[in-house]
Motif scaffolding. Sequence first.
Motif, PDB file in Angstrom:
ATOM      1  N   GLY A  17       0.846  -1.169   0.000  1.00 30.83           N
ATOM      2  CA  GLY A  17       0.000   0.000   0.000  1.00 30.83           C
ATOM      3  C   GLY A  17       0.887   1.225   0.000  1.00 30.83           C
ATOM      4  N   SER A  18       0.292   2.392   0.117  1.00 35.97           N
ATOM      5  CA  SER A  18       1.100   3.613   0.116  1.00 35.97           C
ATOM      6  C   SER A  18       0.440   4.721   0.913  1.00 35.97           C
ATOM      7  CB  SER A  18       1.363   4.084  -1.318  1.00 35.97           C
ATOM      8  OG  SER A  18       0.149   4.361  -1.979  1.00 35.97           O
ATOM      9  N   ILE A  19       1.280   5.642   1.338  1.00 36.73           N
ATOM     10  CA  ILE A  19       0.835   6.889   1.948  1.00 36.73           C
ATOM     11  C   ILE A  19       1.237   7.986   0.989  1.00 36.73           C
ATOM     12  CG2 ILE A  19       1.109   8.516   3.858  1.00 36.73           C
ATOM     13  CD1 ILE A  19       1.816   6.132   5.646  1.00 36.73           C
ATOM     14  N   VAL A  20       0.277   8.794   0.558  1.00 35.63           N
ATOM     15  CA  VAL A  20       0.554   9.896  -0.356  1.00 35.63           C
ATOM     16  C   VAL A  20       0.504  11.186   0.444  1.00 35.63           C
ATOM     17  CG1 VAL A  20      -0.139  11.080  -2.473  1.00 35.63           C
ATOM     18  CG2 VAL A  20      -0.534   8.610  -2.236  1.00 35.63           C
ATOM     19  N   GLU A  21       1.582  11.970   0.358  1.00 41.15           N
ATOM     20  CA  GLU A  21       1.637  13.261   1.026  1.00 41.15           C
ATOM     21  C   GLU A  21       1.495  14.357  -0.022  1.00 41.15           C
ATOM     22  OE1 GLU A  21       4.538  16.045   3.812  1.00 41.15           O
ATOM     23  OE2 GLU A  21       5.275  14.118   3.114  1.00 41.15           O
ATOM     24  N   SER A  35       0.656  20.013   4.945  1.00 38.22           N
ATOM     25  CA  SER A  35       0.520  18.746   4.227  1.00 38.22           C
ATOM     26  C   SER A  35      -0.809  18.077   4.537  1.00 38.22           C
ATOM     27  CB  SER A  35       1.649  17.793   4.612  1.00 38.22           C
ATOM     28  OG  SER A  35       2.877  18.241   4.150  1.00 38.22           O
ATOM     29  N   ARG A  36      -1.273  17.319   3.568  1.00 39.13           N
ATOM     30  CA  ARG A  36      -2.420  16.441   3.794  1.00 39.13           C
ATOM     31  C   ARG A  36      -2.020  15.061   3.281  1.00 39.13           C
ATOM     32  NH1 ARG A  36      -5.528  16.465  -1.028  1.00 39.13           N
ATOM     33  NH2 ARG A  36      -4.739  18.039  -2.448  1.00 39.13           N
ATOM     34  N   PHE A  37      -2.643  14.029   3.805  1.00 37.57           N
ATOM     35  CA  PHE A  37      -2.219  12.661   3.536  1.00 37.57           C
ATOM     36  C   PHE A  37      -3.391  11.801   3.088  1.00 37.57           C
ATOM     37  CE2 PHE A  37       0.661  14.501   6.572  1.00 37.57           C
ATOM     38  CZ  PHE A  37       1.904  14.129   6.104  1.00 37.57           C
ATOM     39  N   LEU A  38      -3.076  10.792   2.280  1.00 41.85           N
ATOM     40  CA  LEU A  38      -4.067   9.861   1.770  1.00 41.85           C
ATOM     41  C   LEU A  38      -3.486   8.448   1.856  1.00 41.85           C
ATOM     42  CD1 LEU A  38      -6.677   9.274   0.042  1.00 41.85           C
ATOM     43  CD2 LEU A  38      -5.215   9.611  -1.954  1.00 41.85           C
ATOM     44  N   LEU A  39      -4.268   7.514   2.368  1.00 38.96           N
ATOM     45  CA  LEU A  39      -3.859   6.108   2.407  1.00 38.96           C
ATOM     46  C   LEU A  39      -4.393   5.417   1.158  1.00 38.96           C
ATOM     47  CD1 LEU A  39      -4.669   5.150   6.112  1.00 38.96           C
ATOM     48  CD2 LEU A  39      -2.433   5.669   5.135  1.00 38.96           C
ATOM     49  N   ARG A  40      -3.530   4.654   0.478  1.00 36.18           N
ATOM     50  CA  ARG A  40      -3.939   3.852  -0.686  1.00 36.18           C
ATOM     51  C   ARG A  40      -3.595   2.398  -0.412  1.00 36.18           C
ATOM     52  NH1 ARG A  40      -1.558   7.084  -5.861  1.00 36.18           N
ATOM     53  NH2 ARG A  40      -2.991   8.841  -5.812  1.00 36.18           N
ATOM     54  N   GLY A  41      -4.580   1.546  -0.466  1.00 37.96           N
ATOM     55  CA  GLY A  41      -4.350   0.130  -0.240  1.00 37.96           C
ATOM     56  C   GLY A  41      -4.039  -0.207   1.206  1.00 37.96           C
ATOM     57  N   LEU A  42      -4.338   0.710   2.112  1.00 32.16           N
ATOM     58  CA  LEU A  42      -4.124   0.518   3.548  1.00 32.16           C
ATOM     59  C   LEU A  42      -5.387   0.942   4.285  1.00 32.16           C
ATOM     60  CD1 LEU A  42      -0.616   2.242   3.835  1.00 32.16           C
ATOM     61  CD2 LEU A  42      -1.046  -0.219   3.786  1.00 32.16           C
ATOM     62  N   SER A  43      -5.609   0.375   5.458  1.00 37.48           N
ATOM     63  CA  SER A  43      -6.725   0.827   6.290  1.00 37.48           C
ATOM     64  C   SER A  43      -6.174   1.747   7.378  1.00 37.48           C
ATOM     65  CB  SER A  43      -7.452  -0.364   6.919  1.00 37.48           C
ATOM     66  OG  SER A  43      -6.628  -0.997   7.869  1.00 37.48           O
ATOM     67  N   GLN A  44      -7.049   2.396   8.091  1.00 37.15           N
ATOM     68  CA  GLN A  44      -6.629   3.305   9.159  1.00 37.15           C
ATOM     69  C   GLN A  44      -6.863   2.665  10.523  1.00 37.15           C
ATOM     70  OE1 GLN A  44      -8.359   7.201   8.818  1.00 37.15           O
ATOM     71  NE2 GLN A  44      -6.618   8.161   9.772  1.00 37.15           N
ATOM     72  N   GLY A  45      -6.738   1.357  10.609  1.00 38.05           N
ATOM     73  CA  GLY A  45      -7.027   0.648  11.848  1.00 38.05           C
ATOM     74  C   GLY A  45      -5.816   0.168  12.613  1.00 38.05           C
ATOM     75  N   GLY A  46      -4.636   0.693  12.310  1.00 42.19           N
ATOM     76  CA  GLY A  46      -3.422   0.245  12.987  1.00 42.19           C
ATOM     77  C   GLY A  46      -3.309   0.775  14.406  1.00 42.19           C
ATOM     78  N   GLU A  47      -2.289   0.301  15.099  1.00 45.54           N
ATOM     79  CA  GLU A  47      -2.083   0.690  16.492  1.00 45.54           C
ATOM     80  C   GLU A  47      -0.723   1.341  16.700  1.00 45.54           C
ATOM     81  OE1 GLU A  47      -2.748  -2.800  18.848  1.00 45.54           O
ATOM     82  OE2 GLU A  47      -4.756  -3.087  18.058  1.00 45.54           O
ATOM     83  N   TYR A  48      -0.161   1.967  15.654  1.00 51.77           N
ATOM     84  CA  TYR A  48       1.158   2.591  15.769  1.00 51.77           C
ATOM     85  C   TYR A  48       1.095   3.725  16.788  1.00 51.77           C
ATOM     86  CZ  TYR A  48       5.461   5.029  14.648  1.00 51.77           C
ATOM     87  OH  TYR A  48       6.691   5.628  14.739  1.00 51.77           O
ATOM     88  N   ALA A  61      -2.655   0.362   8.520  1.00 49.83           N
ATOM     89  CA  ALA A  61      -2.634  -1.088   8.745  1.00 49.83           C
ATOM     90  C   ALA A  61      -2.844  -1.787   7.408  1.00 49.83           C
ATOM     91  CB  ALA A  61      -3.729  -1.490   9.727  1.00 49.83           C
ATOM     92  N   CYS A  62      -2.370  -3.004   7.322  1.00 49.90           N
ATOM     93  CA  CYS A  62      -2.526  -3.832   6.126  1.00 49.90           C
ATOM     94  C   CYS A  62      -4.010  -4.164   5.935  1.00 49.90           C
ATOM     95  CB  CYS A  62      -1.701  -5.102   6.286  1.00 49.90           C
ATOM     96  SG  CYS A  62      -1.885  -6.282   4.934  1.00 49.90           S
ATOM     97  N   GLN A  63      -4.508  -3.981   4.718  1.00 52.15           N
ATOM     98  CA  GLN A  63      -5.909  -4.320   4.451  1.00 52.15           C
ATOM     99  C   GLN A  63      -6.126  -5.827   4.404  1.00 52.15           C
ATOM    100  OE1 GLN A  63      -7.101  -2.254   0.857  1.00 52.15           O
ATOM    101  NE2 GLN A  63      -7.968  -0.584   2.046  1.00 52.15           N
ATOM    102  N   LYS A  64      -5.070  -6.574   4.108  1.00 52.07           N
ATOM    103  CA  LYS A  64      -5.194  -8.023   3.970  1.00 52.07           C
ATOM    104  C   LYS A  64      -5.194  -8.738   5.325  1.00 52.07           C
ATOM    105  CE  LYS A  64      -3.100 -11.867   1.446  1.00 52.07           C
ATOM    106  NZ  LYS A  64      -2.000 -12.243   0.553  1.00 52.07           N
ATOM    107  N   CYS A  65      -4.200  -8.414   6.193  1.00 51.73           N
ATOM    108  CA  CYS A  65      -4.073  -9.149   7.460  1.00 51.73           C
ATOM    109  C   CYS A  65      -4.303  -8.285   8.707  1.00 51.73           C
ATOM    110  CB  CYS A  65      -2.697  -9.827   7.553  1.00 51.73           C
ATOM    111  SG  CYS A  65      -1.315  -8.688   7.804  1.00 51.73           S
ATOM    112  N   GLY A  66      -4.372  -6.962   8.542  1.00 54.52           N
ATOM    113  CA  GLY A  66      -4.640  -6.075   9.664  1.00 54.52           C
ATOM    114  C   GLY A  66      -3.429  -5.662  10.478  1.00 54.52           C
ATOM    115  N   GLN A  67      -2.231  -6.114  10.083  1.00 54.64           N
ATOM    116  CA  GLN A  67      -1.016  -5.769  10.835  1.00 54.64           C
ATOM    117  C   GLN A  67      -0.734  -4.274  10.758  1.00 54.64           C
ATOM    118  OE1 GLN A  67       2.402  -8.179   9.962  1.00 54.64           O
ATOM    119  NE2 GLN A  67       3.818  -6.680  10.791  1.00 54.64           N
ATOM    120  N   THR A  68      -0.337  -3.686  11.880  1.00 54.30           N
ATOM    121  CA  THR A  68       0.034  -2.275  11.934  1.00 54.30           C
ATOM    122  C   THR A  68       1.295  -2.039  11.113  1.00 54.30           C
ATOM    123  OG1 THR A  68      -0.950  -1.978  14.116  1.00 54.30           O
ATOM    124  CG2 THR A  68       0.757  -0.405  13.490  1.00 54.30           C
ATOM    125  N   MET A  69       1.299  -0.956  10.339  1.00 54.80           N
ATOM    126  CA  MET A  69       2.452  -0.594   9.511  1.00 54.80           C
ATOM    127  C   MET A  69       3.112   0.629  10.133  1.00 54.80           C
ATOM    128  SD  MET A  69       1.963  -2.666   6.727  1.00 54.80           S
ATOM    129  CE  MET A  69       2.305  -2.008   5.142  1.00 54.80           C
TER     130      MET A  69
END
Length: 101
Positions: A17-21, A35-48, A61-69
Amino acid sequence: MERRIIFYLQCACGSRGSIVEFCAAPAGAMDRQHSRFLLRGLSQGGEYCGENEVFARLKPACQKCGQTMGPASIVGVSELGQTAVIAPRAHRAIHDAYVQR
């Protein structure tokens, strides 16, 4: 002119996935205030909850397995057509220049 910087992330499961700034600050400016940010191919459910303000705010977070990125998940960066594929640990100086500004 607004700059666009794309941070490419890869999860341990292989999903990407990616973070676009979108940054209105001039090139070389260390200010993310405009700056403003956009997540592509990622969810916003991580715990970082580390020191990086972007990852702490977006909590990707990974959309496939949910792991925090986190910043260590960055595998490449591109800016306005310039592409630099990096290994997160092999080129720490480049990684730090983009991630910790």
